[in-house]
Design a protein around this motif. Structure first.
Motif, mmCIF file in Angstrom:
data_model
loop_
_atom_site.group_PDB
_atom_site.id
_atom_site.type_symbol
_atom_site.label_atom_id
_atom_site.label_comp_id
_atom_site.label_asym_id
_atom_site.label_seq_id
_atom_site.Cartn_x
_atom_site.Cartn_y
_atom_site.Cartn_z
ATOM 1 N N UNK A 200 -14.999 -54.600 -8.089
ATOM 2 C CA UNK A 200 -14.867 -55.736 -8.995
ATOM 3 C C UNK A 200 -14.169 -55.307 -10.279
ATOM 4 N N UNK A 201 -13.281 -56.169 -10.754
ATOM 5 C CA UNK A 201 -12.530 -55.882 -11.970
ATOM 6 C C UNK A 201 -13.442 -55.942 -13.189
ATOM 7 N N UNK A 202 -13.323 -54.934 -14.048
ATOM 8 C CA UNK A 202 -14.109 -54.860 -15.281
ATOM 9 C C UNK A 202 -13.143 -54.972 -16.470
ATOM 10 N N UNK A 203 -13.451 -55.853 -17.407
ATOM 11 C CA UNK A 203 -12.652 -55.961 -18.624
ATOM 12 C C UNK A 203 -13.107 -54.869 -19.582
ATOM 13 N N UNK A 204 -12.235 -53.888 -19.823
ATOM 14 C CA UNK A 204 -12.600 -52.735 -20.649
ATOM 15 C C UNK A 204 -12.299 -52.944 -22.119
ATOM 16 N N UNK A 205 -11.303 -53.770 -22.439
ATOM 17 C CA UNK A 205 -10.944 -54.026 -23.836
ATOM 18 C C UNK A 205 -10.201 -55.354 -23.914
ATOM 19 N N UNK A 206 -10.362 -56.039 -25.031
ATOM 20 C CA UNK A 206 -9.704 -57.320 -25.252
ATOM 21 C C UNK A 206 -9.015 -57.311 -26.618
ATOM 22 N N UNK A 207 -8.322 -58.408 -26.919
ATOM 23 C CA UNK A 207 -7.686 -58.542 -28.219
ATOM 24 C C UNK A 207 -6.459 -57.686 -28.408
ATOM 25 N N UNK A 208 -5.836 -57.241 -27.296
ATOM 26 C CA UNK A 208 -4.652 -56.379 -27.356
ATOM 27 C C UNK A 208 -3.427 -57.257 -27.137
ATOM 28 N N UNK A 209 -3.029 -57.929 -28.196
ATOM 29 C CA UNK A 209 -2.111 -59.062 -28.095
ATOM 30 C C UNK A 209 -0.739 -58.711 -27.549
ATOM 31 N N UNK A 210 -0.375 -57.441 -27.540
ATOM 32 C CA UNK A 210 0.982 -57.079 -27.117
ATOM 33 C C UNK A 210 0.985 -55.860 -26.210
#
Length: 317
Positions: A230-240
């Motif tokens: 299953x895919x895990x979101x490791x980090x967010x808010x990386x706009x570019x």
């Protein structure tokens, strides 16, 4: 390959609007004054008008960098002293446009390269042999836009991504077989024609990918039977976010953020920090590689239109 601004790549508009404040000092966080990356200097400048825009990078044991020149659909080697040697030129398109994107090196020195045939049927993976010869390994005509490429050292398989469809492919170069290994909403672009999964690395038993549209870093475990967990979101808010490379310190990595014209140090679950900027010579950074404490960054200049280059820096501590 970036998509976080409206640009022309290979005659096709990719991405969305330019981020406010991109390519300005205002995009640099205040805490970037004490940097873990120092001593940046440009190793080589490339010929923009000849299509020498370095899209992706892999490293040789002696410190040479092998890069793909996207528009020129070439593979080049750059020494630490800045000498540039063209290793191979992939075929021009019979109609439409072709490009070279992801590149990876196997332990025996063989290079594998993603070949993009926009509007055609010849997209796939090519092999650059140690004697300089180049040959197709696998055709993936159904792929909309091949981007990142990585080697699984445990099995010898390759992983590549189709940014348009938001899929991860698993490829066995010795047999020429391939299958869709992972897909799903987390890998998709936010709009048709945008870039979903983009950068790609195999690290610590997982396939890691960036999603440029969603501004996320994702981890997909490799299960014992070789299938995707299953895919895990490791980090967010990386706009570019585009391509990235692990630093050798756990899951901490360096990521190219072309829309902000910077490279960020990212620790999953923590804050990101800009460690290289335009002041260091970046011009739309497209990919990152790390060897020991040496950091390599390619600037493809897709949006800036000036000074595609390769720079190196020192990773402190």
């Amino acid at each position: 390959m970036p998509r976080h601004y409206r640009k022309r790549f290979l005659g096709i508009g990719l991405g969305t609007l330019v981020l406010a404040g991109a390519f300005t000092a205002s995009a640099i966080p205040a805490f970037a004054s004490s940097l873990p990356v120092t001593g940046a200097h440009i190793v080589a400048h490339f010929n923009f008008t000849a299509g020498q825009q370095p899209e992706n990078i892999t490293l040789e044991p002696n410190g040479d960098a092998d890069v793909t020149f996207a528009y020129a659909h070439q593979v080049a080697r750059v020494t630490p002293q800045g000498k540039i040697t063209i290793l191979a030129t992939l075929p021009a398109a019979a109609s439409g446009t072709t490009a070279a994107s992801g590149i990876v090196r196997t332990p025996d020195g063989t290079l594998y390269v993603n070949y993009i045939d926009i509007g055609g049927t010849q997209s796939g993976i090519w092999r650059i042999n140690r004697d300089g010869s180049a040959e197709p390994v696998l055709a993936l005509p159904e792929a909309g836009f091949l981007n990142g490429l990585a080697l699984d050292p445990g099995t010898g398989a390759l992983f590549t991504v189709d940014s348009y469809s938001g899929t991860v492919w698993k490829v066995w170069p010795r047999t020429g077989k391939a299958n869709v290994w992972a897909s799903g909403q987390d890998l998709q672009p936010t709009a048709p024609g945008g870039f979903g999964v983009n950068g790609l690395k195999v690290h610590d038993g997982s396939v890691w990918v960036s999603n440029s549209s969603q501004g996320t870093l994702l981890r997909i475990p490799m299960l014992p039977d070789g299938t995707a967990g299953s895919t895990v979101v490791a980090a967010t808010g990386l706009a570019s976010i585009d391509d990235f490379s692990f630093t050798g310190r756990g899951d901490t990595l360096l990521a190219a953020q072309p829309g902000l014209n910077q490279v960020d140090l990212i620790t999953p679950g923590g804050a990101s920090q800009a460690v290289l900027t335009a002041a260091d010579g970046l011009s739309g950074p497209s990919s990152v590689a790390v060897s020991g404490r040496t950091v390599y960054v390619t600037s493809a200049a897709y949006a800036t239109g000036v000074d595609p280059n390769l720079l190196t820096a020192h990773l402190a501590g």
